[in-house]
Design a protein around this motif. Structure first.
Motif, PDB file in Angstrom:
ATOM      1  N   THR A 134       0.838  -1.207   0.000  1.00  0.00           N
ATOM      2  CA  THR A 134       0.000   0.000   0.000  1.00  0.00           C
ATOM      3  C   THR A 134       0.872   1.256   0.000  1.00  0.00           C
ATOM      4  O   THR A 134       0.603   2.220  -0.722  1.00  0.00           O
ATOM      5  CB  THR A 134      -0.933  -0.011   1.232  1.00  0.00           C
ATOM      6  OG1 THR A 134      -1.755  -1.171   1.165  1.00  0.00           O
ATOM      7  CG2 THR A 134      -1.811   1.221   1.279  1.00  0.00           C
ATOM      8  N   GLN A 169      -7.747   0.032  -0.802  1.00  0.00           N
ATOM      9  CA  GLN A 169      -7.849  -1.259  -0.119  1.00  0.00           C
ATOM     10  C   GLN A 169      -9.208  -1.439   0.554  1.00  0.00           C
ATOM     11  O   GLN A 169      -9.787  -2.501   0.511  1.00  0.00           O
ATOM     12  CB  GLN A 169      -6.728  -1.377   0.915  1.00  0.00           C
ATOM     13  CG  GLN A 169      -6.647  -2.764   1.510  1.00  0.00           C
ATOM     14  CD  GLN A 169      -5.280  -3.042   2.108  1.00  0.00           C
ATOM     15  OE1 GLN A 169      -4.417  -2.184   2.167  1.00  0.00           O
ATOM     16  NE2 GLN A 169      -5.088  -4.279   2.540  1.00  0.00           N
ATOM     17  N   ASP A 216      -5.416  -1.714  -5.033  1.00  0.00           N
ATOM     18  CA  ASP A 216      -4.922  -2.296  -3.789  1.00  0.00           C
ATOM     19  C   ASP A 216      -5.911  -3.373  -3.348  1.00  0.00           C
ATOM     20  O   ASP A 216      -7.002  -3.047  -2.887  1.00  0.00           O
ATOM     21  CB  ASP A 216      -4.810  -1.177  -2.741  1.00  0.00           C
ATOM     22  CG  ASP A 216      -3.851  -1.545  -1.619  1.00  0.00           C
ATOM     23  OD1 ASP A 216      -3.444  -2.728  -1.553  1.00  0.00           O
ATOM     24  OD2 ASP A 216      -3.525  -0.643  -0.814  1.00  0.00           O
TER      25      ASP A 216
HETATM   26 MG   LIG Z   1      -2.061  -2.774   2.107  1.00  0.00          MG
END
Ligand SMILES: [Mg+2]
Ligand SMILES: Nc1ncnc2c1ncn2[C@@H]1O[C@H](COP(=O)(O)OP(=O)(O)OP(=O)(O)O)[C@@H](O)[C@H]1O
Lengths: 230, 412
Positions: free
Chosen positions: A47, A92, A168
């Motif tokens: 990330t 994410q 992500d």
């Molecule tokens: Mg991550």
């Protein structure tokens, strides 16, 4: 042509006395039109790297170039402009805007870009169909499952056909069929529009599609494999 | 409107519906605040109007003519240098709503027991009947019945002090234009009540002709007054009177020059309205800013997403400011409506005689008629919108400065 170039990126987080090296001298070149998977155990730095490439986060040291232009020295407003027009993000967590419907979430980026309403709507409906959310356009995020929300987020990231898509964990909440369809959509976009994809994932199926598999551990690149896409 | 502004405005609108309870409370607060500003201002304005109208109708009128030295030395020596008959002809022809000419000089009045300094008015009762401070309904005895009436009308307070009453005699002393003492006995024909107790002590009334004879001033007066339609729009009357008196050595003044106490009321009222409106706004603004801060805080994450997707911070600021303005505009619409409705409901005035004892001291009447002026309504609305805009800048600024990464990773 090089879509993304990272030179010697480092980023350290301090947690009390502890220093966490989220990025540890990372250098990587990614060709335009490539389809790259970033894989690492949790906490490996995926990330952090994607955020740095997308201009959301500044590294402590090192340089980042997008399509040859150095971006780690740009101002906030310039970075916003870059993200708006050239980069599609799938975060994410779903991160949809709760007061907007699925279709409006997808239209959001286009609207900020200044695309007219009719064109926006047409494209949004088409992309929602492609991610398998036909007829769900008028639902708000709270009225959709996790996987459906994730697909809206994907639709939002790719709808305006950005040159670079940073995703992500895009399949983290999807069943295998839906995630296959999603990856299928990514690869089609990749082939037909030459969109460069960088996808952080744990998902072995996704890695299978990648033309290039970059493995990270503790903020370092430990493996970089070119493979034939399935 | 560009796409960004439109989506920001749409987001602002929807966010208002998100927490309906909070929005409703805030709307209620703004509405009541606006109502308090506008309606209470209308009441106060009504009270002030009444005070001024009362005060003006009594003696000063709207415009007055005097000998240039009369204001410094209001004695019989300073007569208007034009014959009263001539003055009356001129004023009568001008078509004022009301006018009068009179003698007003200092005098001393004595009964067999007490002596007091007073102001002696020599009037034409037929002319002044409409705007005298003498309440004819509660008058004990009778009023003057002509300019040559030989009686005198005095106030109730003065009558008490002099220990005299209707039917008794009093002696009035003053000077004639040659500084000779003039004195004459009068029979008290009427004892009047006035809104203001001080009037009852100060003014005694006799016929104008009688006064002229008594003071040795054949067909002359000390003042001439004119009254127009509206005490706030005196300028036309002032011009007209100036034209009437053109070429004569006299001074012409508007009421606010002559009665500085009443003259100060209007600007004081304007100042009061402004302070009142701002004070209420300050109370409101705490709620407003707090509401905005709360609603921004609850949206850290989506604001982060918008920034991450490439929305400019300025568009985020716009969103918060629009949200605030929407609240204010809707609150104002309700507040204004309430104010108009409540003003309309009591358009004939409310009876405030219960509390009027105290107010009469200040010259207010027992009936309160609200006066909703355009100026005051505009002022209240503009203050709320303009200051509200500035108050919302700080939460808006805060929202636009979020770091998208931190905002996105904020767990909510
Ligand atoms: Mg991550
Ligand atoms: N804001 C932060 N403050 C402190 N440490 C952080 C912060 N963000 C990331 N880290 C740390 O940096 C390291 C790399 O984090 P990163 O989120 O890049 O990992 P990741 O590979 O994406 O993991 P995951 O698969 O769990 O998402 C982790 O050890 C993480 O704890």
């Amino acid at each position: 042509m090089t879509a993304v170039r990272c030179v010697d990126l480092s980023k350290t987080y301090r947690q009390g006395d502890q220093e966490i090296r989220a990025l540890d001298h990372v250098s990587i070149d990614i060709d335009a039109g490539d389809f790259v998977c970033l894989s690492a155990p949790s906490g490996g730095g995926k990330t952090t790297l994607l955020n740095a490439i997308g201009g959301l986060d500044r590294p402590d040291s090192g340089e980042i170039y997008i399509a040859g232009e150095r971006i780690d020295t740009l101002s906030k407003a310039e970075l916003a402009e870059l993200r708006l027009h050239r980069i599609g993000f799938v975060f994410q967590a779903y991160n949809l805007i709760p007061v907007l419907t699925a279709r409006e979430n997808v239209e959001f980026v286009m609207q900020v870009q200044g695309v007219g309403p009719a064109e926006r709507r047409r494209q949004a409906e088409q992309i929602l169909e492609e991610v398998g959310l036909e007829g769900m356009g008028e639902r708000r995020p709270a009225e959709m499952s996790g996987g459906q929300q994730q697909r809206v987020a994907v639709a939002r990231a790719i709808v305006s056909k950005p040159a670079l898509v940073l995703a992500d964990e895009p399949t983290a909440n999807l069943d295998s069929t839906t995630s296959d369809e999603l990856i299928d959509l990514f690869t089609r976009l990749n082939r037909h529009h030459g969109t460069t994809f960088i996808i952080a994932t744990h998902d072995r199926r996704v890695m299978g599609y990648a033309r290039r598999l970059v493995k990270m551990l503790d903020g370092r690149i430990v493996d970089d494999i070119r493979q034939h896409a399935a | 409107m560009s796409g960004v502004l439109r989506i920001s405005s749409a987001l602002a609108w929807r966010n208002l519906w998100r927490n309906r309870r909070r929005t409703a409370i805030m709307l209620a607060a703004i509405s009541v605040g606006a109502w308090a500003m506008i309606f209470l201002t209308a009441l106060t304005q009504g009270m002030v109007n009444e005070m001024i109208r009362d005060g003006l109708s009594v003696l000063p009128g709207h415009v007055q003519v005097h000998h240039p030295d009369y204001r410094d030395d209001p004695s019989i020596a300073n007569l208007i240098p034009v014959a009263d008959g001539e003055l009356e002809d001129r004023f009568d022809a001008a078509g004022f709503q009301d006018w009068s000419t009179r003698i007003r000089v200092p005098a001393v009045i004595s009964s067999e027991r007490e002596t007091r300094g007073v102001t002696l008015l020599g009037i034409d009762p037929a002319r002044e009947r409409n705007f005298t401070f003498v309440d004819l309904e509660t008058l004990d005895g009778r009023f003057l019945d002509g300019t040559e009436d030989r009686g005198i009308v005095i106030g109730r307070k003065l009558a008490d002090t002099l220990e005299t009453r209707t039917g008794k005699r009093v002696v009035v002393m003053s000077q004639d234009p040659d500084n000779e003492l003039a004195d004459r006995g009068f029979r008290v024909i009427g004892v009047y009540r006035a809104n203001l107790p001080s009037y009852e002590e100060q003014f005694v009334l006799i016929g104008k002709r009688t006064a002229q004879q008594f003071l040795n001033v054949d067909d002359r007066v000390t003042e001439a007054i004119a009254i127009g339609d509206d005490f706030r729009e005196v300028e036309p009357v002032l011009q007209e009177v100036r034209a009437l008196m053109h070429g004569d050595p006299v001074t012409v003044n508007a009421w606010w020059d002559l009665d500085t106490y009443l003259g100060a009321m209007l600007p004081m009222m304007d100042g009061f309205v402004l302070v009142w409106v701002i004070v209420i706004f300050l109370a409101l603004s705490f709620g407003l800013v707090n509401t905005l801060v709360m609603s921004v805080f609850e949206r850290v994450r989506e604001i982060g997403v918008m920034l991450a997707l490439g929305m400019r911070p300025s568009a985020i600021r716009w969103q918060i400011v629009v949200e605030s303005m929407l609240l204010l505009v809707f609150g104002l619409v309700i507040g204004n409506t309430l104010s108009f409705a409540s003003t309309y409901a009591i358009r004939d005035g409310i009876d405030v005689s219960i509390v009027a004892e105290g107010m009469e001291m200040m010259g207010a009447s027992a009936r309160l008629v609200p006066d909703l002026t355009v100026d005051n309504v505009v002022l209240a609305n503009v203050v709320v919108l303009v200051l509200g805009f500035f108050a919302s800048l700080s939460p808006a600024w805060r929202a636009s400065r979020y770091d998208p990464i931190e905002a996105i990773t904020t767990v909510q």
